[in-house]
Design a protein around this motif. Structure first.
Motif, PDB file in Angstrom:
ATOM      1  N   ILE A 193      -5.407  -0.647  10.961  1.00 36.21           N
ATOM      2  CA  ILE A 193      -5.746  -0.248   9.785  1.00 36.21           C
ATOM      3  C   ILE A 193      -5.374  -1.247   8.838  1.00 36.21           C
ATOM      4  O   ILE A 193      -4.348  -1.508   8.356  1.00 36.21           O
ATOM      5  CB  ILE A 193      -5.286   1.059   9.193  1.00 36.21           C
ATOM      6  N   ARG A 233      -3.823   3.067  -2.081  1.00 42.32           N
ATOM      7  CA  ARG A 233      -3.511   4.303  -1.109  1.00 42.32           C
ATOM      8  C   ARG A 233      -4.157   4.427   0.133  1.00 42.32           C
ATOM      9  O   ARG A 233      -5.422   4.054   0.374  1.00 42.32           O
ATOM     10  CB  ARG A 233      -3.706   5.542  -1.774  1.00 42.32           C
ATOM     11  N   ILE A 234      -3.611   4.650   1.377  1.00 39.39           N
ATOM     12  CA  ILE A 234      -3.977   4.729   2.632  1.00 39.39           C
ATOM     13  C   ILE A 234      -4.003   6.410   2.767  1.00 39.39           C
ATOM     14  O   ILE A 234      -2.554   6.753   3.100  1.00 39.39           O
ATOM     15  CB  ILE A 234      -3.319   4.004   3.699  1.00 39.39           C
ATOM     16  N   ALA A 254      -7.985   5.016  -3.255  1.00 39.26           N
ATOM     17  CA  ALA A 254      -7.713   4.642  -1.776  1.00 39.26           C
ATOM     18  C   ALA A 254      -8.625   3.540  -1.252  1.00 39.26           C
ATOM     19  O   ALA A 254      -9.592   3.213  -1.787  1.00 39.26           O
ATOM     20  CB  ALA A 254      -8.289   6.109  -0.942  1.00 39.26           C
ATOM     21  N   SER A 255      -7.776   2.857  -0.509  1.00 40.45           N
ATOM     22  CA  SER A 255      -8.619   1.657   0.234  1.00 40.45           C
ATOM     23  C   SER A 255      -9.064   1.935   1.331  1.00 40.45           C
ATOM     24  O   SER A 255     -10.190   1.434   2.106  1.00 40.45           O
ATOM     25  CB  SER A 255      -7.627   0.366   0.320  1.00 40.45           C
ATOM     26  N   VAL A 256      -8.331   2.933   1.946  1.00 41.42           N
ATOM     27  CA  VAL A 256      -8.679   3.340   3.621  1.00 41.42           C
ATOM     28  C   VAL A 256      -8.441   5.018   3.494  1.00 41.42           C
ATOM     29  O   VAL A 256      -7.403   5.477   2.845  1.00 41.42           O
ATOM     30  CB  VAL A 256      -7.891   2.768   4.692  1.00 41.42           C
ATOM     31  N   ALA A 302       0.936  -1.159  -0.017  1.00 41.78           N
ATOM     32  CA  ALA A 302      -0.087  -0.016  -0.217  1.00 41.78           C
ATOM     33  C   ALA A 302       0.729   1.200   0.006  1.00 41.78           C
ATOM     34  O   ALA A 302       2.082   1.169   0.563  1.00 41.78           O
ATOM     35  CB  ALA A 302      -0.856   0.020   1.289  1.00 41.78           C
ATOM     36  N   HIS A 325     -10.998   9.880  -2.402  1.00 48.20           N
ATOM     37  CA  HIS A 325     -10.748   8.776  -2.026  1.00 48.20           C
ATOM     38  C   HIS A 325     -10.915   7.719  -3.338  1.00 48.20           C
ATOM     39  O   HIS A 325     -10.401   6.507  -3.306  1.00 48.20           O
ATOM     40  CB  HIS A 325     -12.145   8.160  -1.203  1.00 48.20           C
ATOM     41  N   VAL A 341      -7.965   7.605   6.901  1.00 48.06           N
ATOM     42  CA  VAL A 341      -7.949   7.871   8.150  1.00 48.06           C
ATOM     43  C   VAL A 341      -7.915   9.386   8.625  1.00 48.06           C
ATOM     44  O   VAL A 341      -7.256  10.162   8.008  1.00 48.06           O
ATOM     45  CB  VAL A 341      -6.436   7.172   8.670  1.00 48.06           C
ATOM     46  N   LEU A 362       1.081   4.682   1.540  1.00 48.17           N
ATOM     47  CA  LEU A 362       0.737   5.569   2.763  1.00 48.17           C
ATOM     48  C   LEU A 362       0.992   7.108   2.312  1.00 48.17           C
ATOM     49  O   LEU A 362       2.073   7.371   2.119  1.00 48.17           O
ATOM     50  CB  LEU A 362       1.630   5.200   4.047  1.00 48.17           C
ATOM     51  N   VAL A 366      -5.474  -2.943   4.838  1.00 49.34           N
ATOM     52  CA  VAL A 366      -5.423  -2.327   3.403  1.00 49.34           C
ATOM     53  C   VAL A 366      -6.845  -2.976   2.619  1.00 49.34           C
ATOM     54  O   VAL A 366      -7.166  -4.300   2.670  1.00 49.34           O
ATOM     55  CB  VAL A 366      -3.964  -2.896   2.695  1.00 49.34           C
TER      56      VAL A 366
END
Length: 276
Positions: A274, A190-191, A229-231, A117, A224, A233, A119, A276
């Motif tokens: 968190i 991407r996170i 994006a997968s997540v 992933a 997103h 935060v 970050l 992925v």
């Protein structure tokens, strides 16, 4: 390795400082600090010195509280109180002294539980666009005030050298947008990490909905999807939650003030894993 995240540690409170000791060591894992660690450089040092021995790597993004310039809290003999972008960059320098990653560093490619992933720690601020369409920007503060809402940022968060917090937000969004676009069409998920929510629908505290003014920018509404994006935060709202939108998980990871967590959950439980 595993990836964890927490926001809004607010180490200006003695109970929150004491709570750091209750966070269990995870020496193989990374921890995201998603803003509002505290208001002073000493708060940040305290967090780093407590948490760095427990994690392989720390990642920090700023919240509004780090950007507050409050003279009586920051006062050190002979040291001027820093404001605005100068203050933010001084926190970045402090992070680099400790080996903590920031939004000013390259976005690392990491492996979380066997999955790659990217970050992406970000610093985007807000521009008062989280308001009803019938409320003009010039009337936004009055609209919030009519609802009994005012944010201390209006007093303590200086935007210098920018003309306003909105102008600073625009500059940060443009800079971050260029960096994300420069990544090209890589397929690695991407996170995305930012202190403020990326979507307006997530920025409406039920008790004080007009606080949304200070909670983000509509410029990021589709990031997103746009940036794979997968997540996502975030913190800021002091309303921990996990939601699925367009197949993307949005994780609000606030710890909060003592009255918000005491008797409800253990400090270590505030760390959100968190995936992925």
């Amino acid at each position: 390795m595993r990836l964890f995240a927490v926001a809004d540690l607010h180490l200006g409170f003695a109970a929150n400082r004491e709570a750091l000791a209750e966070i269990e060591p995870r020496p193989d894992d990374w921890l995201i600090l998603a803003g509002d660690v505290g208001e002073t450089f000493n708060h940040m040092r305290l967090a780093f010195e407590a948490l760095l021995p427990k994690f392989r790597q720390l990642v920090w993004v700023p919240g509004n509280h780090e950007l507050w310039a409050v003279a009586e809290r920051d006062a050190e003999p002979g040291v001027p109180v820093l404001r605005g972008a100068e203050r933010y960059l001084a926190f970045v320098d402090l992070c680099r002294e400790y080996g903590v990653l920031t939004p000013e560093d390259d976005y690392p490619l990491i492996v979380v539980e066997g999955r790659e992933a990217r970050l992406v720690p970000m610093f985007l601020l807000y521009d008062y666009s989280f308001r009803p369409p019938e409320v003009a920007k010039a009337d936004a503060l009055a609209w919030a005030s009519e609802g009994g809402v005012r944010c201390a940022d209006e007093q303590f968060l200086a935007p210098a050298p920018f003309s306003s917090r909105s102008a600073w937000c625009e500059a940060r969004c443009e800079e971050t947008l260029a960096r994300l676009e420069a990544l090209g069409d890589e397929t690695v998920p991407r996170i995305l990490v930012n202190h403020w929510p990326l979507r307006e629908a997530l920025a409406k505290p039920p008790r004080i909905p007009r606080f949304s003014l200070w909670c983000g920018t509509k410029r990021t509404e589709d990031w997103h999807r746009r940036f794979n994006a997968s997540v996502v935060v975030s913190g800021h709202l002091h309303m921990p939650s996990s939601r699925l939108i367009d197949g993307v998980r949005f994780e609000e990871v606030s710890f909060g003030y003592p009255k918000q967590w005491r008797g409800r959950r253990a400090p270590d439980a505030a760390l959100r894993q968190i995936s992925v």
